[in-house]
Design a protein around this motif. Structure first.
Motif, short mmCIF file in Angstrom:
data_model
loop_
_atom_site.label_atom_id
_atom_site.label_comp_id
_atom_site.label_asym_id
_atom_site.label_seq_id
_atom_site.Cartn_x
_atom_site.Cartn_y
_atom_site.Cartn_z
N ILE A 1 69.71 57.18 -51.15
CA ILE A 1 69.68 56.83 -49.74
C ILE A 1 68.24 56.88 -49.23
N ASP A 2 67.77 55.74 -48.73
CA ASP A 2 66.47 55.69 -48.06
C ASP A 2 66.77 55.64 -46.56
N TYR A 3 66.90 56.82 -45.96
CA TYR A 3 67.36 56.96 -44.58
C TYR A 3 66.31 56.46 -43.60
N PRO B 1 69.57 66.41 -39.70
CA PRO B 1 70.94 66.37 -39.17
C PRO B 1 71.85 65.46 -40.00
N PHE B 2 71.30 64.38 -40.53
CA PHE B 2 72.10 63.50 -41.39
C PHE B 2 72.55 64.25 -42.64
N ILE B 3 71.66 65.02 -43.24
CA ILE B 3 72.00 65.76 -44.46
C ILE B 3 73.12 66.77 -44.18
N LEU B 4 73.08 67.41 -43.02
CA LEU B 4 74.16 68.34 -42.66
C LEU B 4 75.49 67.60 -42.54
N ASN C 1 73.52 49.62 -41.24
CA ASN C 1 73.12 50.17 -39.96
C ASN C 1 73.31 51.68 -40.06
N THR C 2 72.30 52.45 -39.71
CA THR C 2 72.35 53.90 -39.88
C THR C 2 73.53 54.52 -39.13
N LYS C 3 73.90 53.97 -38.00
CA LYS C 3 75.03 54.52 -37.24
C LYS C 3 76.34 54.40 -38.03
N ALA C 4 76.42 53.44 -38.93
CA ALA C 4 77.64 53.22 -39.72
C ALA C 4 77.53 53.82 -41.12
N LEU C 5 76.49 54.59 -41.39
CA LEU C 5 76.21 55.07 -42.74
C LEU C 5 77.32 55.97 -43.30
N ILE C 6 77.74 56.97 -42.55
CA ILE C 6 78.77 57.89 -43.05
C ILE C 6 80.06 57.12 -43.33
N SER C 7 80.43 56.21 -42.45
CA SER C 7 81.64 55.39 -42.66
C SER C 7 81.51 54.56 -43.93
N PHE C 8 80.34 53.96 -44.14
CA PHE C 8 80.10 53.18 -45.34
C PHE C 8 80.25 54.06 -46.59
#
Length: 136
Positions: free
Chosen positions: A7-9, A74-77, A33-40
């Motif tokens: 992942i290149d955040y 925060p993304f890693i958490l 899109n970063t906002k949709a990253l966890i869903s992806f």
């Protein structure tokens, strides 16, 4: 074996690369899109077995954390909470964007194509993953 996902955040877009199941070849997967990253990632991991997440770690030349690290933590958490059984490894991502751009030039992409920031992010994720595979 399972895949390794890199992942290149980024604040707006995130580049993603994966290995084959034998963990030999790193390939760009997509940019989301970063906002949709966890869903992806939820959807992807429901279809493919992933044994490790690599997350780029932006650093300054003096080895201190880059300013963008504040958004990555925060993304890693979230990633740890959503995927508690998949370990996360941080990988130094210094120069990957420059190397990705040079890769685009070397591969003969036209100037207009090189302006595609999503492609740069995807190539950067692939370079992070390749570097990790070489170091194993």
């Amino acid at each position: 074996m399972a895949r390794i996902l890199s992942i290149d955040y980024g604040e707006k877009r995130t580049g993603i690369a994966v290995t084959d199941e034998l963990q030999i070849i790193a390939s760009g997967l997509t940019t989301v899109n970063t906002k949709a990253l966890i869903s992806f990632l939820k959807e992807y991991t429901s279809k493919e077995k992933v044994e490790l997440f690599l997350v780029g770690e932006p650093k300054q030349m003096d080895n201190t954390a880059s300013e963008s690290e504040k958004q990555i933590r925060p993304f890693i958490l979230k990633l740890q909470n959503q995927f508690p059984n998949i370990p996360i490894v941080r990988v130094d991502e210094r120069f990957t964007s420059k190397m990705a751009f040079q890769t685009m030039i070397d591969s003969g992409l036209k100037k207009q194509q090189r302006k595609n920031k999503a492609l740069i992010d995807e190539i950067s994720a692939t370079l992070i993953l390749q570097g990790y595979l070489y170091s194993k």
